[in-house]
Design an enzyme around this catalytic site. Structure first.
Site, PDB file in Angstrom:
ATOM      1  N   ARG A  59     -28.834  59.317  14.524  1.00  0.00           N
ATOM      2  CA  ARG A  59     -28.307  58.599  13.345  1.00  0.00           C
ATOM      3  C   ARG A  59     -26.794  58.428  13.493  1.00  0.00           C
ATOM      4  O   ARG A  59     -26.233  57.400  13.132  1.00  0.00           O
ATOM      5  CB  ARG A  59     -28.675  59.338  12.057  1.00  0.00           C
ATOM      6  CG  ARG A  59     -28.111  58.689  10.804  1.00  0.00           C
ATOM      7  CD  ARG A  59     -28.822  59.050   9.507  1.00  0.00           C
ATOM      8  NE  ARG A  59     -29.287  60.404   9.414  1.00  0.00           N
ATOM      9  CZ  ARG A  59     -28.504  61.492   9.269  1.00  0.00           C
ATOM     10  NH1 ARG A  59     -27.192  61.366   9.184  1.00  0.00           N
ATOM     11  NH2 ARG A  59     -29.031  62.691   9.204  1.00  0.00           N
ATOM     12  N   TYR A 111     -25.103  33.614   0.688  1.00  0.00           N
ATOM     13  CA  TYR A 111     -26.520  33.889   0.958  1.00  0.00           C
ATOM     14  C   TYR A 111     -27.139  34.555  -0.288  1.00  0.00           C
ATOM     15  O   TYR A 111     -26.533  35.453  -0.882  1.00  0.00           O
ATOM     16  CB  TYR A 111     -26.595  34.807   2.181  1.00  0.00           C
ATOM     17  CG  TYR A 111     -27.963  35.324   2.486  1.00  0.00           C
ATOM     18  CD1 TYR A 111     -28.974  34.477   2.925  1.00  0.00           C
ATOM     19  CD2 TYR A 111     -28.265  36.678   2.333  1.00  0.00           C
ATOM     20  CE1 TYR A 111     -30.234  34.973   3.214  1.00  0.00           C
ATOM     21  CE2 TYR A 111     -29.522  37.176   2.620  1.00  0.00           C
ATOM     22  CZ  TYR A 111     -30.508  36.310   3.054  1.00  0.00           C
ATOM     23  OH  TYR A 111     -31.747  36.790   3.337  1.00  0.00           O
ATOM     24  N   ASP A 184     -18.619  36.806   6.166  1.00  0.00           N
ATOM     25  CA  ASP A 184     -19.965  36.755   6.733  1.00  0.00           C
ATOM     26  C   ASP A 184     -20.010  35.527   7.637  1.00  0.00           C
ATOM     27  O   ASP A 184     -19.973  34.388   7.179  1.00  0.00           O
ATOM     28  CB  ASP A 184     -20.994  36.664   5.604  1.00  0.00           C
ATOM     29  CG  ASP A 184     -22.437  36.643   6.121  1.00  0.00           C
ATOM     30  OD1 ASP A 184     -22.657  36.229   7.277  1.00  0.00           O
ATOM     31  OD2 ASP A 184     -23.333  37.018   5.350  1.00  0.00           O
ATOM     32  N   LYS A 209     -30.308  36.556  13.038  1.00  0.00           N
ATOM     33  CA  LYS A 209     -30.294  35.103  13.206  1.00  0.00           C
ATOM     34  C   LYS A 209     -29.903  34.738  14.644  1.00  0.00           C
ATOM     35  O   LYS A 209     -30.611  35.064  15.565  1.00  0.00           O
ATOM     36  CB  LYS A 209     -29.357  34.468  12.164  1.00  0.00           C
ATOM     37  CG  LYS A 209     -29.568  35.006  10.743  1.00  0.00           C
ATOM     38  CD  LYS A 209     -30.893  34.620  10.117  1.00  0.00           C
ATOM     39  CE  LYS A 209     -31.214  35.402   8.848  1.00  0.00           C
ATOM     40  NZ  LYS A 209     -30.193  35.434   7.825  1.00  0.00           N
TER      41      LYS A 209
END
Ligand SMILES: *Cc1c(COP(=O)(O)O)cnc(C)c1O
Length: 328
Positions: A59, A111, A184, A209
């Protein structure tokens, strides 16, 4: 890698063989836990672009994740990258840098998932205050800044309406007032736009994406130059735990290798499709940064290396009086 072209960087970065057991591609390292050289002494070379002090528990830092993070940082020509389990997990991590009561000025066409996260989770549950506005109007922006404002959040171009914001103008404004600017940059990818070079502090990607590019990975990333931001993001990455799996990191890195080739192919297609749609009888309006009719054509050209591969269209709605049906 600073003098190299992006086409070269994406192929070679992240594969430094001493990190990867001397193989030319990183192994998919599924270990959750790593042998300690000595109680409390972590094995592995220091990797400032991963957790920073060797490996202990996946982690905190994982070798396959480190390979992807180094590669995306190099592609963005940045110092640091932190990978997350989705674009929204990356967005969340950036908001976790703030404190309750802090104010964020956000673009009004983001978004949908980002807007919903801001409005329904970060706002009511973490007491982060948001003002949504059109960032083209600097006077309005000036009036919206309060003593609690810490960050300006934008997307350029936006999903879905492809609005371009002048990133240089916003970062100049923000620097004078000590505000962070988060961009972004998902729709451009680091191949076409590198907001840190335009003065931004934080870049967010939905790796899902263009970067991974094969519709088989859900992943996100945050890219920064500041060591302090990186260190705070590493804490969030570790303590909030929205980390990507080693397999996803491997796939995303493999996708990144061909980013320039895929982006160029998609852009060529998009340009032709946008031009064809412009002449279509059922299309009201085409929004594509590669068309001269695009509202922010000059600004888009000045801050990107291409118009990207996303197109927005408005479809003509025909009302038929005879049957009162709506045809699209
Ligand atoms: C898809 C997308 C996101 C969210 O990313 P996920 O990987 O789906 O969580 C954020 N911003 C933009 C611009 C996007 O297109």
């Amino acid at each position: 890698m600073s003098g190299l072209k992006i086409e070269t960087i994406v192929v070679h970065s992240g594969s430094e063989p001493e990190f990867n057991g001397w193989s030319v591609v990183p192994s998919i390292n599924l270990a959750t836990t790593f042998v300690q050289e000595y109680p409390g002494v972590k094995p592995g070379r220091d990797d400032p672009n991963s957790y920073g002090n060797g490996f202990f528990y996946s982690r905190q830092a994982n070798p396959t994740r480190g390979a992807f993070e180094r590669a995306l940082a190099a592609t963005e020509r940045a110092n640091f990258c932190c990978a997350f389990s989705s674009g929204l997990a990356a967005t969340q991590a950036v908001i976790q840098l703030l404190n309750a009561g802090d104010h964020v000025i956000a673009l009004d066409d983001l978004y949908g998932g980002t807007t919903s996260f801001f409005r329904n989770i970060a706002g009511p549950k973490s007491d982060i205050r948001f003002s949504f506005m059109d960032l083209d109007d600097l006077q309005q922006l000036e009036r919206t800044v309060t003593k609690d404002t810490k960050m300006i959040w934008l997307e350029s171009p936006t999903n879905p309406l492809l609005k371009t914001t002048d990133i240089r103008k916003i970062t100049e404004f923000a620097k004078r007032r000590g505000l962070l600017v988060a961009v972004d940059s998902t729709f451009m990818s680091p191949y076409l736009q590198r907001p840190l070079e335009l003065g931004a502090d934080i870049v967010i990607h939905s790796v899902t994406k263009f970067i991974s590019g094969h519709s088989d990975v859900l992943m996100g990333a945050v890219v920064v130059d500041s060591a302090e931001l990186n260190s705070n993001l590493r804490n969030v990455q570790n303590l909030c735990g929205a980390v990507p799996s080693p397999f996803d990191c491997y796939l995303a890195l493999r996708g990144l290798r061909t980013l320039p080739l895929r982006m160029n192919a998609a852009m060529n297609n998009a340009q032709k499709i946008a031009e064809a749609l412009q002449g279509h009888a059922m299309v009201e309006k085409v929004i594509y940064p590669g068309l001269p009719s695009y509202p922010m054509f000059e600004v888009a050209n000045s801050q990107t290396d291409g118009p990207g591969a996303m197109i927005a269209i408005y479809i003509k709605v025909l009302l038929c009086a005879m049957c009162s049906a709506v045809y699209f």
